[in-house]
Design a protein around this motif. Structure first.
Motif, PDB file in Angstrom:
ATOM      1  N   ARG A  22      68.607  58.134  15.789  1.00  0.00           N
ATOM      2  CA  ARG A  22      67.905  59.374  15.454  1.00  0.00           C
ATOM      3  C   ARG A  22      66.506  59.085  14.927  1.00  0.00           C
ATOM      4  O   ARG A  22      65.522  59.676  15.382  1.00  0.00           O
ATOM      5  N   TRP A  23      66.420  58.161  13.960  1.00  0.00           N
ATOM      6  CA  TRP A  23      65.122  57.910  13.341  1.00  0.00           C
ATOM      7  C   TRP A  23      64.163  57.235  14.316  1.00  0.00           C
ATOM      8  O   TRP A  23      62.950  57.477  14.254  1.00  0.00           O
ATOM      9  N   ASN A  24      64.675  56.437  15.215  1.00  0.00           N
ATOM     10  CA  ASN A  24      63.822  55.822  16.231  1.00  0.00           C
ATOM     11  C   ASN A  24      63.245  56.892  17.162  1.00  0.00           C
ATOM     12  O   ASN A  24      62.051  56.875  17.485  1.00  0.00           O
ATOM     13  N   ALA A  25      64.100  57.829  17.587  1.00  0.00           N
ATOM     14  CA  ALA A  25      63.633  58.906  18.471  1.00  0.00           C
ATOM     15  C   ALA A  25      62.595  59.778  17.780  1.00  0.00           C
ATOM     16  O   ALA A  25      61.575  60.148  18.381  1.00  0.00           O
ATOM     17  N   LEU A  26      62.834  60.102  16.517  1.00  0.00           N
ATOM     18  CA  LEU A  26      61.887  60.946  15.786  1.00  0.00           C
ATOM     19  C   LEU A  26      60.581  60.212  15.509  1.00  0.00           C
ATOM     20  O   LEU A  26      59.504  60.820  15.524  1.00  0.00           O
ATOM     21  N   ARG A  27      60.673  58.893  15.261  1.00  0.00           N
ATOM     22  CA  ARG A  27      59.449  58.126  15.047  1.00  0.00           C
ATOM     23  C   ARG A  27      58.593  58.104  16.302  1.00  0.00           C
ATOM     24  O   ARG A  27      57.374  58.294  16.237  1.00  0.00           O
ATOM     25  N   TRP A  28      59.226  57.892  17.459  1.00  0.00           N
ATOM     26  CA  TRP A  28      58.477  57.905  18.717  1.00  0.00           C
ATOM     27  C   TRP A  28      57.861  59.275  18.977  1.00  0.00           C
ATOM     28  O   TRP A  28      56.727  59.379  19.450  1.00  0.00           O
ATOM     29  N   GLN A  29      58.598  60.328  18.650  1.00  0.00           N
ATOM     30  CA  GLN A  29      58.040  61.665  18.826  1.00  0.00           C
ATOM     31  C   GLN A  29      56.806  61.839  17.944  1.00  0.00           C
ATOM     32  O   GLN A  29      55.770  62.346  18.405  1.00  0.00           O
ATOM     33  N   ALA A  30      56.893  61.403  16.694  1.00  0.00           N
ATOM     34  CA  ALA A  30      55.766  61.547  15.772  1.00  0.00           C
ATOM     35  C   ALA A  30      54.567  60.728  16.234  1.00  0.00           C
ATOM     36  O   ALA A  30      53.414  61.182  16.161  1.00  0.00           O
ATOM     37  N   LEU A  31      54.810  59.511  16.715  1.00  0.00           N
ATOM     38  CA  LEU A  31      53.722  58.657  17.182  1.00  0.00           C
ATOM     39  C   LEU A  31      53.019  59.275  18.384  1.00  0.00           C
ATOM     40  O   LEU A  31      51.786  59.357  18.436  1.00  0.00           O
ATOM     41  N   ALA A  32      53.804  59.722  19.362  1.00  0.00           N
ATOM     42  CA  ALA A  32      53.206  60.300  20.569  1.00  0.00           C
ATOM     43  C   ALA A  32      52.539  61.638  20.284  1.00  0.00           C
ATOM     44  O   ALA A  32      51.484  61.951  20.838  1.00  0.00           O
ATOM     45  N   ASP A  33      53.139  62.444  19.406  1.00  0.00           N
ATOM     46  CA  ASP A  33      52.493  63.699  19.017  1.00  0.00           C
ATOM     47  C   ASP A  33      51.183  63.425  18.290  1.00  0.00           C
ATOM     48  O   ASP A  33      50.206  64.167  18.443  1.00  0.00           O
ATOM     49  N   GLY A  34      51.145  62.360  17.481  1.00  0.00           N
ATOM     50  CA  GLY A  34      49.915  61.995  16.792  1.00  0.00           C
ATOM     51  C   GLY A  34      48.826  61.585  17.760  1.00  0.00           C
ATOM     52  O   GLY A  34      47.649  61.927  17.573  1.00  0.00           O
ATOM     53  N   LEU A  35      49.207  60.855  18.813  1.00  0.00           N
ATOM     54  CA  LEU A  35      48.244  60.505  19.863  1.00  0.00           C
ATOM     55  C   LEU A  35      47.686  61.781  20.486  1.00  0.00           C
ATOM     56  O   LEU A  35      46.473  61.915  20.678  1.00  0.00           O
ATOM     57  N   LEU A  36      48.581  62.717  20.781  1.00  0.00           N
ATOM     58  CA  LEU A  36      48.152  63.979  21.390  1.00  0.00           C
ATOM     59  C   LEU A  36      47.258  64.785  20.452  1.00  0.00           C
ATOM     60  O   LEU A  36      46.279  65.396  20.894  1.00  0.00           O
ATOM     61  N   ASP A  37      47.585  64.794  19.176  1.00  0.00           N
ATOM     62  CA  ASP A  37      46.741  65.514  18.209  1.00  0.00           C
ATOM     63  C   ASP A  37      45.310  64.985  18.260  1.00  0.00           C
ATOM     64  O   ASP A  37      44.343  65.763  18.287  1.00  0.00           O
TER      65      ASP A  37
END
Length: 199
Positions: A88-103
């Motif tokens: 779970r935490w790995n999936a959420l971390r990847w989501q946060a990283l990629a969303d940060g790139l998009l931001d």
């Protein structure tokens, strides 16, 4: 359900891919919204005037992480949001990283459409640094993207797809071969192909 979206929004694309991968896309009506038009009525659905917005029986949901988790709760197949533990935490971390790139990418995009005399180059360079930092981390951890489909892998694919759409001069594949190899395989998925946007 109705999804207020733009075909070029990477956040909306994340929702649309999630809908395809969970088998829910046929239950969602796509409603294109012009976010630059104050008369679009978007603010009546989201007070932040941002897309995507998912209209549900109990009201609107925003933004993409919330919408995707909601959609993931509606099906009985393998979950894109692992329930617990390191997965779970790995999936959420990847989501946060990629969303940060998009931001960061969207901030550059918005700055670049301003008249040249009003653009602030140090600000743009700072955001570029965030994009490159995210890509460095994604390249180092590219092996984590293999295997199970999660909200993290979907978001990573959408982030790289947005760079392909709006930042072709970055030529990210040349510097990030492991990431490029993974993305090439992911990009063959029908959910990715069916949500491609044109610049």
């Amino acid at each position: 359900m109705k999804l207020l979206y733009s075909s070029t929004s990477p956040y909306a694309r994340k929702v649309r891919i999630t809908a395809f991968e969970t088998g829910l896309h046929d239950r969602i009506e796509l409603v294109p919204i012009d976010t630059t038009n104050p008369a679009s009525g978007l603010s009546a659905h989201n007070p932040l005037s941002k897309i995507p917005v998912l209209e549900t029986e109990f009201g609107p949901l925003y933004d993409s992480p919330v919408i995707c988790e909601y959609l993931d709760s509606l099906h009985d197949g393998p979950k894109l949001f692992p329930a617990a533990g390191s997965a779970r935490w790995n999936a959420l971390r990847w989501q946060a990283l990629a969303d940060g790139l998009l931001d960061a990418a969207l901030l550059i995009r918005h700055e670049s459409i301003r008249p040249v005399e009003y653009q602030f180059e140090p600000y743009i360079e700072k955001q570029k640094g965030k994009i490159l930092g995210a890509l460095d981390a994604m390249e180092k951890g590219a092996a984590d993207l293999e295997g199970r489909l999660t909200i993290g892998t979907i978001t990573a694919a959408c982030a790289l797809g947005y760079l392909d759409l709006r930042f072709t001069d970055l030529a990210w594949r040349e510097s990030y071969p492991n990431l490029a190899k993974w993305h090439k395989a992911f990009a063959a998925r029908s959910s990715y192909v069916d949500t491609l946007a044109k610049a």
